[in-house]
Design an enzyme around this catalytic site. Structure first.
Site, PDB file in Angstrom:
ATOM      1  N   ASP A  98      -3.995  -5.569 -15.255  1.00 25.39           N
ATOM      2  CA  ASP A  98      -4.241  -5.979 -16.519  1.00 25.39           C
ATOM      3  C   ASP A  98      -3.187  -6.761 -17.019  1.00 25.39           C
ATOM      4  OD1 ASP A  98      -6.486  -4.458 -16.164  1.00 25.39           O
ATOM      5  OD2 ASP A  98      -6.379  -3.262 -17.763  1.00 25.39           O
ATOM      6  N   GLY A 110       5.441   8.553  24.827  1.00 26.51           N
ATOM      7  CA  GLY A 110       5.148   7.721  25.956  1.00 26.51           C
ATOM      8  C   GLY A 110       6.413   6.908  26.752  1.00 26.51           C
ATOM      9  N   PRO A 111       5.938   6.427  27.696  1.00 26.57           N
ATOM     10  CA  PRO A 111       7.293   5.575  28.416  1.00 26.57           C
ATOM     11  C   PRO A 111       7.544   4.329  27.641  1.00 26.57           C
ATOM     12  CG  PRO A 111       5.348   5.327  29.658  1.00 26.57           C
ATOM     13  CD  PRO A 111       4.749   6.242  28.688  1.00 26.57           C
ATOM     14  N   THR A 112       8.681   3.524  27.999  1.00 25.71           N
ATOM     15  CA  THR A 112       9.048   2.584  27.593  1.00 25.71           C
ATOM     16  C   THR A 112       8.109   1.477  27.528  1.00 25.71           C
ATOM     17  OG1 THR A 112      11.096   3.233  28.441  1.00 25.71           O
ATOM     18  CG2 THR A 112      10.881   0.851  27.877  1.00 25.71           C
ATOM     19  N   GLY A 142     -10.213  -4.803 -20.704  1.00 24.19           N
ATOM     20  CA  GLY A 142     -10.538  -4.836 -22.151  1.00 24.19           C
ATOM     21  C   GLY A 142      -9.578  -5.228 -23.146  1.00 24.19           C
ATOM     22  N   ASN A 150     -10.843  -6.752 -15.100  1.00 20.96           N
ATOM     23  CA  ASN A 150     -11.659  -5.740 -16.005  1.00 20.96           C
ATOM     24  C   ASN A 150     -10.789  -5.201 -17.263  1.00 20.96           C
ATOM     25  OD1 ASN A 150     -13.532  -3.942 -16.350  1.00 20.96           O
ATOM     26  ND2 ASN A 150     -13.312  -2.584 -14.979  1.00 20.96           N
ATOM     27  N   GLU A 174     -13.984   1.320 -17.638  1.00 21.51           N
ATOM     28  CA  GLU A 174     -14.084   0.847 -16.479  1.00 21.51           C
ATOM     29  C   GLU A 174     -15.228   1.116 -15.403  1.00 21.51           C
ATOM     30  OE1 GLU A 174     -11.610   1.676 -18.237  1.00 21.51           O
ATOM     31  OE2 GLU A 174      -9.857   0.481 -17.924  1.00 21.51           O
ATOM     32  N   HIS A 181      -8.827   3.049 -12.430  1.00 20.65           N
ATOM     33  CA  HIS A 181      -7.443   3.758 -12.115  1.00 20.65           C
ATOM     34  C   HIS A 181      -7.292   5.216 -12.499  1.00 20.65           C
ATOM     35  CE1 HIS A 181      -6.533   2.457 -16.381  1.00 20.65           C
ATOM     36  NE2 HIS A 181      -7.556   2.412 -16.293  1.00 20.65           N
ATOM     37  N   ARG A 182      -8.008   5.533 -13.644  1.00 18.41           N
ATOM     38  CA  ARG A 182      -7.820   6.941 -14.191  1.00 18.41           C
ATOM     39  C   ARG A 182      -8.680   7.847 -13.463  1.00 18.41           C
ATOM     40  NH1 ARG A 182      -4.592   6.021 -17.650  1.00 18.41           N
ATOM     41  NH2 ARG A 182      -4.633   4.137 -19.156  1.00 18.41           N
ATOM     42  N   ASP A 221      -8.165   8.512 -23.451  1.00 17.44           N
ATOM     43  CA  ASP A 221      -8.311   8.245 -22.028  1.00 17.44           C
ATOM     44  C   ASP A 221      -7.380   9.074 -21.155  1.00 17.44           C
ATOM     45  OD1 ASP A 221      -9.188   5.598 -22.238  1.00 17.44           O
ATOM     46  OD2 ASP A 221      -7.113   4.788 -22.630  1.00 17.44           O
ATOM     47  N   LYS A 260      -0.075  -0.004 -21.135  1.00 19.86           N
ATOM     48  CA  LYS A 260      -0.790  -1.096 -21.121  1.00 19.86           C
ATOM     49  C   LYS A 260      -1.082  -1.498 -22.325  1.00 19.86           C
ATOM     50  CE  LYS A 260      -5.068  -0.251 -20.597  1.00 19.86           C
ATOM     51  NZ  LYS A 260      -6.410  -0.087 -20.049  1.00 19.86           N
ATOM     52  N   GLN A 299     -11.207  -1.291 -29.959  1.00 14.32           N
ATOM     53  CA  GLN A 299     -10.815  -2.581 -29.441  1.00 14.32           C
ATOM     54  C   GLN A 299     -11.289  -3.620 -30.314  1.00 14.32           C
ATOM     55  OE1 GLN A 299     -10.751  -3.396 -25.340  1.00 14.32           O
ATOM     56  NE2 GLN A 299      -9.658  -1.365 -24.877  1.00 14.32           N
ATOM     57  N   LYS A 317      -4.163  -1.194 -11.845  1.00 13.98           N
ATOM     58  CA  LYS A 317      -4.757  -1.759 -13.325  1.00 13.98           C
ATOM     59  C   LYS A 317      -3.546  -1.230 -14.218  1.00 13.98           C
ATOM     60  CE  LYS A 317      -8.689  -1.253 -16.390  1.00 13.98           C
ATOM     61  NZ  LYS A 317      -8.707  -2.494 -16.951  1.00 13.98           N
TER      62      LYS A 317
HETATM   63  N1  LIG Z   1      -2.155  -2.892  23.437  1.00 15.06           N
HETATM   64  C1  LIG Z   1      -1.343  -3.632  23.395  1.00 15.06           C
HETATM   65  N2  LIG Z   1      -1.543  -4.794  24.047  1.00 15.06           N
HETATM   66  C2  LIG Z   1      -0.676  -5.935  24.150  1.00 15.06           C
HETATM   67  N3  LIG Z   1       0.480  -5.852  23.696  1.00 15.06           N
HETATM   68  C3  LIG Z   1       0.737  -4.941  23.320  1.00 15.06           C
HETATM   69  C4  LIG Z   1      -0.048  -3.510  22.926  1.00 15.06           C
HETATM   70  N4  LIG Z   1       0.813  -2.680  22.534  1.00 15.06           N
HETATM   71  C5  LIG Z   1       2.060  -3.219  22.312  1.00 15.06           C
HETATM   72  N5  LIG Z   1       2.126  -4.329  22.970  1.00 15.06           N
HETATM   73  C6  LIG Z   1       3.210  -5.523  22.964  1.00 15.06           C
HETATM   74  O1  LIG Z   1       4.018  -4.584  23.798  1.00 15.06           O
HETATM   75  C7  LIG Z   1       5.636  -4.908  23.335  1.00 15.06           C
HETATM   76  C8  LIG Z   1       6.057  -3.532  23.327  1.00 15.06           C
HETATM   77  O2  LIG Z   1       5.603  -2.757  22.600  1.00 15.06           O
HETATM   78  P1  LIG Z   1       6.509  -1.745  21.608  1.00 15.06           P
HETATM   79  O3  LIG Z   1       7.811  -2.217  21.011  1.00 15.06           O
HETATM   80  O4  LIG Z   1       5.750  -1.050  20.393  1.00 15.06           O
HETATM   81  O5  LIG Z   1       6.615  -0.525  22.616  1.00 15.06           O
HETATM   82  P2  LIG Z   1       7.459   0.743  22.509  1.00 15.06           P
HETATM   83  O6  LIG Z   1       6.531   1.749  23.066  1.00 15.06           O
HETATM   84  O7  LIG Z   1       7.647   1.155  21.223  1.00 15.06           O
HETATM   85  O8  LIG Z   1       8.923   0.353  23.306  1.00 15.06           O
HETATM   86  P3  LIG Z   1      10.051   1.067  23.381  1.00 15.06           P
HETATM   87  O9  LIG Z   1       9.939   2.484  24.010  1.00 15.06           O
HETATM   88  O10 LIG Z   1      11.176   0.349  23.974  1.00 15.06           O
HETATM   89  O11 LIG Z   1      10.563   1.440  21.876  1.00 15.06           O
HETATM   90  C9  LIG Z   1       5.446  -5.565  21.813  1.00 15.06           C
HETATM   91  O12 LIG Z   1       5.705  -6.950  22.091  1.00 15.06           O
HETATM   92  C10 LIG Z   1       4.119  -5.258  21.426  1.00 15.06           C
HETATM   93  O13 LIG Z   1       3.512  -6.119  20.779  1.00 15.06           O
HETATM   94  N1  LIG Z   2      12.142  11.098  21.061  1.00 15.71           N
HETATM   95  C1  LIG Z   2      12.905  10.396  21.793  1.00 15.71           C
HETATM   96  C2  LIG Z   2      13.037   8.917  21.733  1.00 15.71           C
HETATM   97  C3  LIG Z   2      14.102   8.327  22.596  1.00 15.71           C
HETATM   98  N2  LIG Z   2      14.664   8.826  23.388  1.00 15.71           N
HETATM   99  C4  LIG Z   2      15.647   8.273  24.339  1.00 15.71           C
HETATM  100  C5  LIG Z   2      14.890   7.861  25.548  1.00 15.71           C
HETATM  101  C6  LIG Z   2      14.580   6.368  25.451  1.00 15.71           C
HETATM  102  O1  LIG Z   2      14.659   5.799  26.685  1.00 15.71           O
HETATM  103  C7  LIG Z   2      15.784   6.023  24.330  1.00 15.71           C
HETATM  104  C8  LIG Z   2      15.153   4.713  23.687  1.00 15.71           C
HETATM  105  O2  LIG Z   2      13.789   4.993  23.085  1.00 15.71           O
HETATM  106  P1  LIG Z   2      12.922   3.876  22.502  1.00 15.71           P
HETATM  107  O3  LIG Z   2      13.710   3.135  21.403  1.00 15.71           O
HETATM  108  O4  LIG Z   2      12.790   2.768  23.537  1.00 15.71           O
HETATM  109  O5  LIG Z   2      11.734   4.243  22.255  1.00 15.71           O
HETATM  110  O6  LIG Z   2      15.854   7.188  23.657  1.00 15.71           O
HETATM  111  C9  LIG Z   2      14.251  10.084  23.670  1.00 15.71           C
HETATM  112  O7  LIG Z   2      14.876  10.767  24.554  1.00 15.71           O
HETATM  113  N3  LIG Z   2      13.459  10.851  22.809  1.00 15.71           N
END
Ligand SMILES: Nc1ncnc2c1ncn2[C@@H]1O[C@H](COP(=O)(O)OP(=O)(O)OP(=O)(O)O)[C@@H](O)[C@H]1O
Ligand SMILES: Nc1ccn([C@H]2C[C@H](O)[C@@H](COP(=O)(O)O)O2)c(=O)n1
Length: 675
Positions: free
Chosen positions: A52, A461-463, A97, A95, A355, A399-400, A327, A25, A179, A434
């Site tokens: 800076d 969680g699910p799809t 100097g 900031n 600082e 920063h430091r 420093d 710096k 300085q 900085k």
């Molecule tokens: N709490 C929420 N409210 C409204 N929309 C949401 C919320 N959470 C996520 N979304 C929207 O839902 C859609 C799906 O979300 P995302 O792709 O994150 O899901 P995912 O569980 O990762 O899906 P996948 O399992 O297929 O990968 C996205 O368009 C996201 O913006």
């Molecule tokens: N930990 C994981 C992540 C994903 N999968 C499989 C099952 C899902 O249907 C698919 C695609 O996942 P997504 O991209 O939609 O989150 O992959 C799994 O078995 N274990």
């Protein structure tokens, strides 16, 4: 850079590898000013890119200098050749100097000789940092300087013309900040065409190594200052700034101190290599190495590199006059926690006007860790620490302070410690911008933690429940790495399909998954040479992934790859089995759900927004089929971990879901009361 309210450092255990330092710096801003005042164009290589230097560059531009950056990142500065191009400007100097002081001197002299009016201001703290000694020195020779707030402090207005008189020496105090002398040395050649100008230092000059840098750089720009001891400096008559053509900025020696300390603490197997400064460095702070050696570090040095490893352990307490390394000496205060006896740092009065009041700041924050600290007007004494507490370190926009306290995360290495290893929270970590915007990224590239100490948040969680979205949001808030494990199964499915493999043959697909040639570049995902970014997100690819993911061999093949994502400072992992199979020790597991109707609708909106046509009914059918397949397979089926927290976000926004998870995370961690 981590632009987040806080960054949690888990306990760190060792360090190895190579660090390339950002530009100094002190050198960067001096070179910029000299290039800006010179005639002709100067190529500046390896310039520091930081807050800076940004304010100095903005100022030079406002004053009429031409600045151009080549494709290779080399900055070309075409200077004003000592002739004002504008007669008025308002300059905001943050900031910095190293920008405020020399620009004050240069513009006061230019306004006096050529006329004009220039206002210099900064952030609130800059307006508390004294500049009266410099103002007095310039006023005594005829410059017109108004302090627009409190007398002796910025903001300032510099105006002219006015008559200057250099028949007597310019006198400046040297015992508050070096300085002021640097500012005069850099600026007075502007008015030394007709007569030599003598500067006399009143009082004992502090931080002499910084004056050495100033004199060396002036020499490169054609100004040969004559020096008598450290009390009297003469700028010869006829002095003119001449661009040297090209200047290479060496690495920042003060920034090196954190890595020298890191080597001394934690490089036990191999040395930590630091590139950019070494034995040929211009900067006085390179002598921090001697202090680190006195505390026990083993150091080897080349002209522009250092290699540091642990020597004595615990470190040795020292008593040191730190005037020559003001420093870098802050780093010693944290190293002192790892010593066998107290460490006393003396002659550090200048810390009080930096600082922040750095003596007070270091004492306060060290005490939060549990340390016993005494302080005086110009000294600090730190006792070794055995009984460590997790602490949220306030950084005072300094920063430091932020960089020093990252070293406290190595507390797990303390011999005879009476408490378990604790994490360290650095508040407002972006203050490192900085001087070292990528400090924490650089630290994480060489520091190692035990895998079990690197925090993981699992979101299963699910799809289309929103896992990926939530994972990204939470990771961004905490500065963590993200693992989208579904993407690995999707890529494996695509790779197997493209290779013509039988998707029912688990071993064949696993062999392909084990050799996945995935690259990530500028937001795109490449499989070998193929860009698969768009293909990855197709619903058909999701079904394909679900199919191949049912094979235990495929899951096994991807296991280690997923574990490898557990990197500093922490991980948010999303998928189906993050909490049950991959990271069963994660301190927070979230099982995210939403009703099938909500999920189908979200997916529908997502696809439509990308211009892909779809039907809600069809999507709902597909995702229910996929959920069933994921839940009912034998290998790591989709299911909440026994200790998962369930979150149905059907009626929650993305923001609300993120806040809830961050609250859970705060409750799970060591900093519940300390944000
Ligand atoms: N709490 C929420 N409210 C409204 N929309 C949401 C919320 N959470 C996520 N979304 C929207 O839902 C859609 C799906 O979300 P995302 O792709 O994150 O899901 P995912 O569980 O990762 O899906 P996948 O399992 O297929 O990968 C996205 O368009 C996201 O913006
Ligand atoms: N930990 C994981 C992540 C994903 N999968 C499989 C099952 C899902 O249907 C698919 C695609 O996942 P997504 O991209 O939609 O989150 O992959 C799994 O078995 N274990």
């Amino acid at each position: 850079m981590y632009k987040i309210p806080f960054l949690d450092l888990p306990p760190l255990r060792s360090a190895a590898g190579t660090v390339r330092l950002p530009g100094s710096k002190s050198i960067s801003n001096r070179v910029l000013l000299l290039a800006g005042l010179s005639e002709g164009t100067t190529e500046v290589h390896d310039l520091l890119d930081s807050d800076d230097t940004a304010v100095m560059l903005d100022s030079l531009k406002a004053l009429g200098c031409r600045l151009e950056t080549s494709d290779h990142g080399v900055l070309q500065v075409t200077g004003i050749g000592g002739q004002l191009k504008v007669d008025a400007a308002q300059l905001f100097l943050g900031n910095a100097g190293t920008a405020m002081r020399p620009l004050t001197a240069a513009l006061a002299l230019l306004a006096a000789t050529q006329g004009g009016s220039f206002e210099l201001s900064g952030v609130a703290r800059m307006h508390e940092r004294p500049i009266g000694d410099l103002v007095d020195a310039l006023r005594a020779r005829g410059c017109q300087i108004e302090c627009l707030g409190q007398e002796g402090y910025p903001p300032l207005r510099l105006s002219g013309p006015s008559a200057l008189d250099f028949s007597a020496p310019v006198q400046v105090r040297g015992d508050v900040s070096s300085q002021f002398l640097t500012a005069l040395l850099l600026a007075l050649p502007l008015v030394a065409q007709q007569q030599p100008i003598v500067i006399e230092v009143l009082g004992e000059l502090i931080s002499k190594p910084y004056i050495h840098i100033t004199l060396e750089l002036l020499k490169r720009f054609g100004i040969a200052v004559e020096r008598e001891g450290w009390q009297r400096f003469t700028i010869p008559a006829g002095s003119r700034y001449r661009s040297p053509g090209a200047v290479h900025v060496e690495g920042d020696a003060s920034s090196a101190s954190y890595f020298v300390a890191l080597g001394a603490l934690a490089a036990t197997e191999a040395p930590l290599r630091i590139e950019g400064v070494g034995s040929a460095s211009l900067q006085g702070d390179v002598r921090f190495v001697e202090a680190a050696q006195a505390m026990g570090a083993r150091v080897e040095a080349g002209p522009n590199w250092l290699e540091v490893r642990r020597g004595s352990w615990p470190l040795r307490g020292i008593e040191l006059d730190c005037n020559h390394i003001p420093d870098a000496a802050m780093t010693l205060a944290v190293m002192a926690l790892y010593a066998d006896s107290p460490t006393t740092l003396r002659n550090i009065a200048s810390w009080r006007v930096k600082e922040t009041d750095r003596i007070a700041a270091m004492a306060t924050e060290l005490r939060k860790l549990g340390a016993t600290v005494e302080e005086g007007p110009d000294w600090l004494r730190v006792q070794p620490l055995q009984s460590w507490q997790a602490a949220a370190i306030h950084t005072y926009d300094d920063h430091r302070v932020a960089m020093c306290f990252s070293l406290a995360a190595f507390n797990g290495l303390v011999v005879g410690k009476t408490t378990p290893s604790v994490p360290v929270r650095i508040l407002e970590p972006h203050c490192v911008a900085k001087t070292f915007p990528d400090y924490f990224e650089t630290l994480f590239s060489v520091a190692k933690a035990r895998s079990k100490d690197i925090p993981v948040i699992c979101i299963d969680g699910p799809t289309a429940s929103g896992k990926g979205t939530l994972a990204d949001e939470v990771a961004q808030a905490l500065g963590y790495v993200v693992l989208d494990s579904g993407m690995l199964y999707r890529a494996s499915g695509l790779a197997a399909q493209r290779a013509g493999a039988d998707l029912d043959d688990g071993q064949a697909v696993a062999a392909i998954a084990a050799r996945l040639d995935l690259h990530f570049s500028r937001g795109r995902v490449l499989l070998g040479d193929d860009d698969i970014t768009d293909a990855l997100r197709l619903e058909t690819t999701g079904l394909l992934a679900s199919k191949v993911a049912a094979h235990s061999e495929v899951r096994h093949a991807l296991h280690q790859l997923q574990l490898d994502y557990r990197r500093l400072p922490g991980l948010v992992a999303d998928g189906r089995d993050m909490g049950t199979a991959i990271f069963p020790d994660a301190p927070l597991k979230v099982f995210l759900t939403a009703s099938a109707a909500t999920r189908a609708e979200r997916r529908y909106k997502q696809l439509i927004s990308k211009g892909i046509s779809a039907s809600i009914a069809g999507l709902r059918q597909d995702l229910e089929a996929r959920d069933l397949q994921d839940k009912s397979r034998k290998a790591s089926p989709l299911a909440p971990a026994a200790d998962a927290r369930e979150l149905d976000n059907s009626a929650l926004s993305i923001e609300e879901s993120k806040d809830l998870v961050l609250d859970w995370w705060a409750q799970a961690g060591s900093f519940a009361d300390q944000r």
